[in-house]
Design an enzyme around this catalytic site. Sequence first.
Site, PDB file in Angstrom:
ATOM      1  N   ASP A 109       1.398  -1.148   0.039  1.00 20.73           N
ATOM      2  CA  ASP A 109       0.173   0.174  -0.068  1.00 20.73           C
ATOM      3  C   ASP A 109       0.674   0.793  -0.056  1.00 20.73           C
ATOM      4  OD1 ASP A 109      -2.263   1.886   0.398  1.00 20.73           O
ATOM      5  OD2 ASP A 109      -2.549   1.555   2.189  1.00 20.73           O
TER       6      ASP A 109
ATOM      7  N   CYS B  94      -7.394  -2.089  -5.204  1.00 16.01           N
ATOM      8  CA  CYS B  94      -6.499  -1.950  -3.786  1.00 16.01           C
ATOM      9  C   CYS B  94      -8.148  -2.180  -2.775  1.00 16.01           C
ATOM     10  CB  CYS B  94      -5.687  -1.146  -4.156  1.00 16.01           C
ATOM     11  SG  CYS B  94      -6.338   1.009  -4.351  1.00 16.01           S
TER      12      CYS B  94
END
Length: 173
Positions: free
Chosen positions: A72, A104
């Site tokens: 991330d 995501c």
Amino acid sequence: MARMNRPAPVEVSYRHMRFLITHNPSNATLSTFIEDLKKYGATTVVRVCEVTYDKTPLEKDGITVVDWPFDDGAPPPGKVVEDWLSLLKAKFYNDPGSCVAVHCVAGLGRAPVLVALALIESGMKYEDAIQFIRQKRRGAINSKQLTYLEKYRPKQRLRFKDPHTHKTRCCVM
């Protein structure tokens, strides 16, 4: 437990490429996610975060799920970039105008970066690609990812030789 307010899925279209940028579903929200995929005609989902749902229901609906997780807030590793661009070249060459979904966790970092790479590889300047995505997905792409895209040098991997004219053409014309 309070529900997170997630942004709605966003379609990004350029030439004959179509992307659906979205956040990750959970098993509880999977039916809505599948409805969204069908609405946009997405038959491929690229999951670039940790697994949060069972992909079996998607596969039963004819939707392929590809897992290429990366950290991330970080730019994608070279292998993910290569695999992503190879997938797109095959997908959009064989089925121009089809839609590839990518997600995501929140749909603001990793997924938009991959879409930006596709736009850059098909000839768009990095600044234009970022602006194009941010017009549709406010808050997309953090400063670390922005620096990565600024330094990224496209190799025109979304281009191919036309067998009839032997000229280089964009796979997404």
